[in-house]
Design a protein around this motif. Structure first.
Motif, PDB file in Angstrom:
ATOM      1  N   GLU A 264       2.065  -4.978  -0.440  1.00  0.00           N
ATOM      2  CA  GLU A 264       2.409  -3.857   0.433  1.00  0.00           C
ATOM      3  C   GLU A 264       1.712  -2.569  -0.012  1.00  0.00           C
ATOM      4  OE1 GLU A 264       3.970  -2.321   3.810  1.00  0.00           O
ATOM      5  OE2 GLU A 264       3.922  -4.411   3.201  1.00  0.00           O
ATOM      6  N   ILE A 265       1.660  -2.336  -1.287  1.00  0.00           N
ATOM      7  CA  ILE A 265       1.010  -1.136  -1.831  1.00  0.00           C
ATOM      8  C   ILE A 265      -0.467  -1.108  -1.447  1.00  0.00           C
ATOM      9  CG2 ILE A 265       0.281   0.000  -3.983  1.00  0.00           C
ATOM     10  CD1 ILE A 265       3.012  -1.056  -5.166  1.00  0.00           C
ATOM     11  N   LEU A 266      -1.100  -2.287  -1.429  1.00  0.00           N
ATOM     12  CA  LEU A 266      -2.544  -2.384  -1.182  1.00  0.00           C
ATOM     13  C   LEU A 266      -2.867  -2.855   0.236  1.00  0.00           C
ATOM     14  CD1 LEU A 266      -3.430  -4.123  -4.572  1.00  0.00           C
ATOM     15  CD2 LEU A 266      -3.610  -1.675  -4.021  1.00  0.00           C
ATOM     16  N   ARG A 267      -1.901  -2.800   1.150  1.00  0.00           N
ATOM     17  CA  ARG A 267      -2.065  -3.385   2.486  1.00  0.00           C
ATOM     18  C   ARG A 267      -3.238  -2.829   3.286  1.00  0.00           C
ATOM     19  NH1 ARG A 267       2.340  -0.104   2.890  1.00  0.00           N
ATOM     20  NH2 ARG A 267       2.150   1.614   4.348  1.00  0.00           N
ATOM     21  N   ASP A 268      -3.664  -1.610   3.022  1.00  0.00           N
ATOM     22  CA  ASP A 268      -4.746  -1.010   3.803  1.00  0.00           C
ATOM     23  C   ASP A 268      -6.135  -1.258   3.212  1.00  0.00           C
ATOM     24  OD1 ASP A 268      -2.910  -0.005   5.654  1.00  0.00           O
ATOM     25  OD2 ASP A 268      -2.581   1.798   4.460  1.00  0.00           O
ATOM     26  N   GLN A 269      -6.207  -1.968   2.099  1.00  0.00           N
ATOM     27  CA  GLN A 269      -7.500  -2.240   1.475  1.00  0.00           C
ATOM     28  C   GLN A 269      -8.051  -3.564   1.999  1.00  0.00           C
ATOM     29  OE1 GLN A 269      -6.285  -0.210  -2.766  1.00  0.00           O
ATOM     30  NE2 GLN A 269      -7.836  -1.804  -2.789  1.00  0.00           N
ATOM     31  N   GLY A 270      -9.265  -3.539   2.476  1.00  0.00           N
ATOM     32  CA  GLY A 270      -9.882  -4.723   3.073  1.00  0.00           C
ATOM     33  C   GLY A 270     -10.256  -5.810   2.089  1.00  0.00           C
ATOM     34  N   ASN A 271     -10.292  -5.508   0.818  1.00  0.00           N
ATOM     35  CA  ASN A 271     -10.696  -6.488  -0.193  1.00  0.00           C
ATOM     36  C   ASN A 271      -9.514  -7.230  -0.815  1.00  0.00           C
ATOM     37  OD1 ASN A 271      -9.811  -4.052  -1.437  1.00  0.00           O
ATOM     38  ND2 ASN A 271     -10.799  -4.672  -3.337  1.00  0.00           N
ATOM     39  N   VAL A 272      -8.313  -7.046  -0.272  1.00  0.00           N
ATOM     40  CA  VAL A 272      -7.108  -7.618  -0.851  1.00  0.00           C
ATOM     41  C   VAL A 272      -6.699  -8.866  -0.077  1.00  0.00           C
ATOM     42  CG1 VAL A 272      -4.668  -7.217  -1.377  1.00  0.00           C
ATOM     43  CG2 VAL A 272      -6.342  -5.392  -1.713  1.00  0.00           C
TER      44      VAL A 272
ATOM     45  N   TYR B 211      12.535  -5.367  -0.762  1.00  0.00           N
ATOM     46  CA  TYR B 211      13.084  -4.606   0.362  1.00  0.00           C
ATOM     47  C   TYR B 211      13.218  -3.125   0.008  1.00  0.00           C
ATOM     48  CZ  TYR B 211      15.759  -3.222   4.382  1.00  0.00           C
ATOM     49  OH  TYR B 211      16.155  -2.585   5.526  1.00  0.00           O
ATOM     50  N   ARG B 212      13.690  -2.841  -1.198  1.00  0.00           N
ATOM     51  CA  ARG B 212      13.883  -1.453  -1.639  1.00  0.00           C
ATOM     52  C   ARG B 212      12.551  -0.697  -1.686  1.00  0.00           C
ATOM     53  NH1 ARG B 212      16.619  -2.639  -5.773  1.00  0.00           N
ATOM     54  NH2 ARG B 212      15.019  -2.569  -7.360  1.00  0.00           N
ATOM     55  N   HIS B 213      11.487  -1.364  -2.146  1.00  0.00           N
ATOM     56  CA  HIS B 213      10.204  -0.678  -2.312  1.00  0.00           C
ATOM     57  C   HIS B 213       9.260  -0.799  -1.120  1.00  0.00           C
ATOM     58  CE1 HIS B 213      11.150   0.580  -6.305  1.00  0.00           C
ATOM     59  NE2 HIS B 213      11.359  -0.654  -6.712  1.00  0.00           N
ATOM     60  N   ALA B 214       9.403  -1.881  -0.354  1.00  0.00           N
ATOM     61  CA  ALA B 214       8.481  -2.091   0.768  1.00  0.00           C
ATOM     62  C   ALA B 214       9.164  -1.946   2.124  1.00  0.00           C
ATOM     63  CB  ALA B 214       7.836  -3.481   0.659  1.00  0.00           C
ATOM     64  N   GLY B 215      10.487  -2.026   2.147  1.00  0.00           N
ATOM     65  CA  GLY B 215      11.204  -1.928   3.413  1.00  0.00           C
ATOM     66  C   GLY B 215      11.000  -3.132   4.305  1.00  0.00           C
ATOM     67  N   LYS B 216      10.575  -4.247   3.716  1.00  0.00           N
ATOM     68  CA  LYS B 216      10.314  -5.468   4.474  1.00  0.00           C
ATOM     69  C   LYS B 216      11.037  -6.634   3.820  1.00  0.00           C
ATOM     70  CE  LYS B 216       5.785  -4.136   6.196  1.00  0.00           C
ATOM     71  NZ  LYS B 216       4.380  -4.500   6.293  1.00  0.00           N
ATOM     72  N   VAL B 217      11.084  -7.737   4.562  1.00  0.00           N
ATOM     73  CA  VAL B 217      11.729  -8.944   4.061  1.00  0.00           C
ATOM     74  C   VAL B 217      10.740  -9.696   3.169  1.00  0.00           C
ATOM     75  CG1 VAL B 217      12.754 -11.159   4.699  1.00  0.00           C
ATOM     76  CG2 VAL B 217      13.226  -9.115   6.071  1.00  0.00           C
TER      77      VAL B 217
ATOM     78  N   ASN C 101       4.477 -13.054   7.832  1.00  0.00           N
ATOM     79  CA  ASN C 101       3.606 -12.051   8.440  1.00  0.00           C
ATOM     80  C   ASN C 101       3.002 -11.086   7.417  1.00  0.00           C
ATOM     81  OD1 ASN C 101       3.945 -12.796  11.266  1.00  0.00           O
ATOM     82  ND2 ASN C 101       6.060 -12.182  10.935  1.00  0.00           N
ATOM     83  N   ASN C 102       3.529 -11.087   6.196  1.00  0.00           N
ATOM     84  CA  ASN C 102       3.041 -10.171   5.165  1.00  0.00           C
ATOM     85  C   ASN C 102       1.953 -10.774   4.285  1.00  0.00           C
ATOM     86  OD1 ASN C 102       4.986  -8.329   6.051  1.00  0.00           O
ATOM     87  ND2 ASN C 102       6.511  -9.105   4.622  1.00  0.00           N
TER      88      ASN C 102
END
Length: 161
Positions: free
Chosen positions: A69-77, A120-126, A131-132
């Motif tokens: 989640e922290i690196l979700r916007d990086q294309g190399n991940v 959930y606490r840090h990413a707000g997702k399940v 899908n992640n």
């Protein structure tokens, strides 16, 4: 390519072994909770996310810590989720920790609950939502020893290694 692999996993799946094998084959480091916590103690990073972004500026494998989640916007991940049947995980924990069945089961359930809450606490997702992630590996189906090979074949096919 600056390949960064994030690996989320259920407790007792063997994901650490998969990461270690990938690390050896790709000649890149693995960073886990212990490493990240140690680094945070000795340096002046604002938070864990800042450290993870810094680590991901070079090829690496990051186990957990909401790195996907922290690196979700990086294309190399490349985000991987490792799972396995609960009974397989319990027996693996029994073997690794020399625990009786009920203690291993309780440890597994407690650990999975803590990881889910942390995510959930840090990413707000399940945690574990398909899908992640780019790839889901089931070590009960594929075997721990085959999962690194599956990933390597995929990376070769898309020409990132």
């Amino acid at each position: 390519m600056n390949l960064v692999i994030t690996m989320s996993r259920r407790f007792g799946t063997g994901a650490s072994e998969i990461a270690a094998e990938l690390s050896g084959k790709l000649d890149i480091p693995v960073y886990d909770k212990a490493y990240i916590e140690h680094e945070l103690e000795g340096h002046s990073y604002a938070d864990e996310a800042e450290l993870i972004r810094e680590l991901a500026s070079h090829p690496c494998i990051i186990l957990g810590r909401c790195a996907s989640e922290i690196l979700r916007d990086q294309g190399n991940v490349f985000n991987v989720y490792v799972c396995a049947d609960k009974e397989d995980r319990i027996h693996r924990v029994m073997e690794q920790k020399s625990l009786p069945y009920e203690e291993a089961k309780a440890m597994l359930e407690e650990n999975d609950k803590a990881r889910s809450e942390y995510y959930y606490r840090h990413a707000g997702k399940v945690w574990g939502d398909v899908n992640n992630y780019h790839m889901i590996l089931d070590t009960s189906q594929f075997g721990i020893q085959n999962c690194a090979g599956i990933m390597l074949k995929y990376f070769e096919r898309i020409e990132v290694i």
